[in-house]
Design an enzyme around this catalytic site. Structure first.
Site, PDB file in Angstrom:
ATOM      1  CB  SER A 171       1.057   0.121  -8.540  1.00 31.34           C
ATOM      2  OG  SER A 171       1.034   1.105  -8.887  1.00 31.34           O
TER       3      SER A 171
ATOM      4  CE1 TYR B 147       3.960  -1.853 -12.198  1.00 32.25           C
ATOM      5  CE2 TYR B 147       2.136   0.074 -11.876  1.00 32.25           C
ATOM      6  CZ  TYR B 147       3.399  -0.553 -11.513  1.00 32.25           C
ATOM      7  OH  TYR B 147       3.340  -0.931 -10.036  1.00 32.25           O
TER       8      TYR B 147
HETATM    9  P1  NAD Z   1      11.924  -4.621  -8.136  1.00 35.29           P
HETATM   10  O1  NAD Z   1      11.913  -3.926 -10.005  1.00 35.29           O
HETATM   11  O2  NAD Z   1      12.511  -4.370  -7.571  1.00 35.29           O
HETATM   12  O3  NAD Z   1      11.881  -6.091  -8.436  1.00 35.29           O
HETATM   13  C1  NAD Z   1      11.050  -6.739  -9.311  1.00 35.29           C
HETATM   14  C2  NAD Z   1      11.326  -7.702  -9.459  1.00 35.29           C
HETATM   15  O4  NAD Z   1      10.984  -8.940 -10.117  1.00 35.29           O
HETATM   16  C3  NAD Z   1      12.863  -8.281  -9.761  1.00 35.29           C
HETATM   17  O5  NAD Z   1      13.576  -9.093  -8.668  1.00 35.29           O
HETATM   18  C4  NAD Z   1      12.758  -8.536 -10.494  1.00 35.29           C
HETATM   19  O6  NAD Z   1      13.823 -10.110 -11.437  1.00 35.29           O
HETATM   20  C5  NAD Z   1      11.393  -9.870 -10.849  1.00 35.29           C
HETATM   21  N1  NAD Z   1      11.004  -9.771 -12.055  1.00 35.29           N
HETATM   22  C6  NAD Z   1      10.874  -9.566 -13.243  1.00 35.29           C
HETATM   23  N2  NAD Z   1      10.051 -10.381 -13.879  1.00 35.29           N
HETATM   24  C7  NAD Z   1      10.015 -11.324 -13.513  1.00 35.29           C
HETATM   25  C8  NAD Z   1       9.724 -12.323 -14.665  1.00 35.29           C
HETATM   26  N3  NAD Z   1       8.820 -12.428 -15.202  1.00 35.29           N
HETATM   27  N4  NAD Z   1       9.358 -13.314 -13.288  1.00 35.29           N
HETATM   28  C9  NAD Z   1      10.768 -13.663 -12.369  1.00 35.29           C
HETATM   29  N5  NAD Z   1      10.631 -12.425 -11.585  1.00 35.29           N
HETATM   30  C10 NAD Z   1      10.495 -11.441 -11.972  1.00 35.29           C
HETATM   31  O7  NAD Z   1      10.088  -4.398  -8.185  1.00 35.29           O
HETATM   32  P2  NAD Z   1       9.645  -3.182  -6.639  1.00 35.29           P
HETATM   33  O8  NAD Z   1      10.021  -2.200  -6.795  1.00 35.29           O
HETATM   34  O9  NAD Z   1       9.864  -4.242  -5.632  1.00 35.29           O
HETATM   35  O10 NAD Z   1       7.854  -3.467  -6.992  1.00 35.29           O
HETATM   36  C11 NAD Z   1       7.726  -5.216  -6.536  1.00 35.29           C
HETATM   37  C12 NAD Z   1       6.518  -4.775  -6.680  1.00 35.29           C
HETATM   38  O11 NAD Z   1       5.226  -3.950  -6.433  1.00 35.29           O
HETATM   39  C13 NAD Z   1       5.514  -5.194  -8.563  1.00 35.29           C
HETATM   40  O12 NAD Z   1       4.680  -6.160  -8.558  1.00 35.29           O
HETATM   41  C14 NAD Z   1       6.005  -3.585  -8.206  1.00 35.29           C
HETATM   42  O13 NAD Z   1       4.717  -3.267  -9.764  1.00 35.29           O
HETATM   43  C15 NAD Z   1       4.803  -3.396  -6.961  1.00 35.29           C
HETATM   44  N6  NAD Z   1       4.936  -1.832  -6.748  1.00 35.29           N
HETATM   45  C16 NAD Z   1       6.135  -1.734  -6.626  1.00 35.29           C
HETATM   46  C17 NAD Z   1       5.802  -0.147  -6.541  1.00 35.29           C
HETATM   47  C18 NAD Z   1       7.411   1.117  -6.349  1.00 35.29           C
HETATM   48  O14 NAD Z   1       7.020   1.902  -6.114  1.00 35.29           O
HETATM   49  N7  NAD Z   1       7.870   0.591  -6.291  1.00 35.29           N
HETATM   50  C19 NAD Z   1       4.559   1.372  -6.290  1.00 35.29           C
HETATM   51  C20 NAD Z   1       3.495   0.110  -6.457  1.00 35.29           C
HETATM   52  C21 NAD Z   1       3.318  -0.965  -6.697  1.00 35.29           C
HETATM   53  C1  4PL Z   2       2.155   6.491  -7.712  1.00 33.25           C
HETATM   54  O1  4PL Z   2       3.664   1.617  -8.945  1.00 33.25           O
HETATM   55  O2  4PL Z   2       2.095   3.825  -7.501  1.00 33.25           O
HETATM   56  C2  4PL Z   2       5.009   5.632  -9.592  1.00 33.25           C
HETATM   57  C3  4PL Z   2       6.046   2.812  -9.749  1.00 33.25           C
HETATM   58  N1  4PL Z   2       4.729   6.363  -8.696  1.00 33.25           N
HETATM   59  O3  4PL Z   2       5.376   1.950  -9.572  1.00 33.25           O
HETATM   60  C4  4PL Z   2       3.861   2.734  -8.999  1.00 33.25           C
HETATM   61  C5  4PL Z   2       3.334   5.784  -7.887  1.00 33.25           C
HETATM   62  C6  4PL Z   2       5.314   4.701  -9.480  1.00 33.25           C
HETATM   63  C7  4PL Z   2       3.120   4.252  -7.757  1.00 33.25           C
HETATM   64  C8  4PL Z   2       4.768   3.859  -8.997  1.00 33.25           C
END
Ligand code: NAD
Ligand code: 4PL
Length: 246
Positions: A139, A152
């Protein structure tokens, strides 16, 4: 272009959000995709929606025995070609509420899970003589020190460090290991959380306006796991409309 024809891929946490978009992009590029998630019903629904032979399975990414079995099932004749470590918890928690239980849950789910799946998948790739690839979703919060998610941010820093180290360890086998650092993305999880209120501030920092979408991340992941990125390993590719300038 970035064809993944004939490749076997596993995407963790792919029942929804960014993981689901990655599963879709890899499947559309020709890969046979296993959608792994602790939410097995969601994983199966995502697979049915995506098609292209995608399969949904129930697996808790923090449980080594479940992950090892899931990867062996996905490998069929020896090894998968592509592992995308995407599963994670995206908390919104004030610093004053961060206790040891929260810290350990986040490190376990967001960092140790990456070790567990990478350990097994790269061991299988080596045993099968397969020049596979691992792609970790970190992230840009690691660079920004984003508020209300201290454990996180620490876990994602660990993912970046492990990406660099594992690339070194398995490079001699032709296995590539990279990471993508998304900025704030309008995923299913974010839409249902207080992070949805952060877009205004984040857009002010971005070079380009707009709310990042799961597909914006998936397209870059599809490139990084393809042969077109064959000379890239140990890298973190930042995808956030220019919020962070590395
Ligand atoms: P989300 O919450 O929409 O989806 C996450 C999924 O992971 C869910 O389906 C959940 O059931 C699954 N999950 C959680 N714990 C688990 C476990 N123990 N085993 C198996 N599955 C599990 O999340 P998202 O926003 O799509 O994020 C996806 C990835 O992107 C993550 O690694 C998150 O940290 C990263 N990320 C997200 C953002 C954002 O703004 N959405 C930004 C940067 C990074
Ligand atoms: C900039 O990884 O990278 C909110 C929530 N804002 O999960 C993230 C920023 C979120 C981020 C993220």
């Amino acid at each position: 272009s970035t064809s993944l024809e004939g490749r076997k891929a596993v995407v963790t946490g792919a029942a929804q959000g960014i993981g689901k978009a990655i599963a879709r992009a890899l499947a559309e590029a020709g890969a046979k995709v296993v959608i792994s998630d602790i939410n097995g019903d969601g994983a199966k629904a995502a697979a049915a929606e995506i098609g292209h032979g995608a399969v949904g399975v129930t697996c808790d990414s923090t449980k080594a025995d479940e992950v090892e079995k899931m990867l062996e099932d996905a490998a069929e004749d020896g090894a998968i070609d592509i592992l995308v470590n995407n599963a994670s918890i995206v908390p919104y928690i004030a610093w004053d509420d961060v206790d040891l239980a929260h810290w350990q849950k986040i490190i376990d789910t967001n960092l140790t899970s990456v070790f567990i799946a990478s350990r097994k998948a790269t061991d299988m790739m080596r045993a099968a003589g397969r020049k596979g690839t691992v792609l970790n979703i970190a992230s840009n919060a690691f660079y920004a020190g984003t508020p209300n998610m201290s454990a996180y941010v620490a876990a994602k820093g660990g993912v970046v460090g492990f990406t660099r180290a594992l690339a070194t360890e398995v490079g001699k086998y032709g296995i590539r290991v990279n990471a993508v650092t998304p900025g704030l993305i309008e995923s299913d999880g974010v839409k249902a959380s207080p992070h949805a209120e952060s877009f205004g501030f984040v857009e002010m920092l971005q070079a380009m306006p707009g709310k990042g979408q799961p597909a914006d991340i998936a397209k870059v992941v599809a490139f990084l796991v393809s042969d077109d990125a064959g000379w890239m390993t140990g890298q973190c590719v930042n995808v956030d409309a220019g919020m962070i300038r590395l």
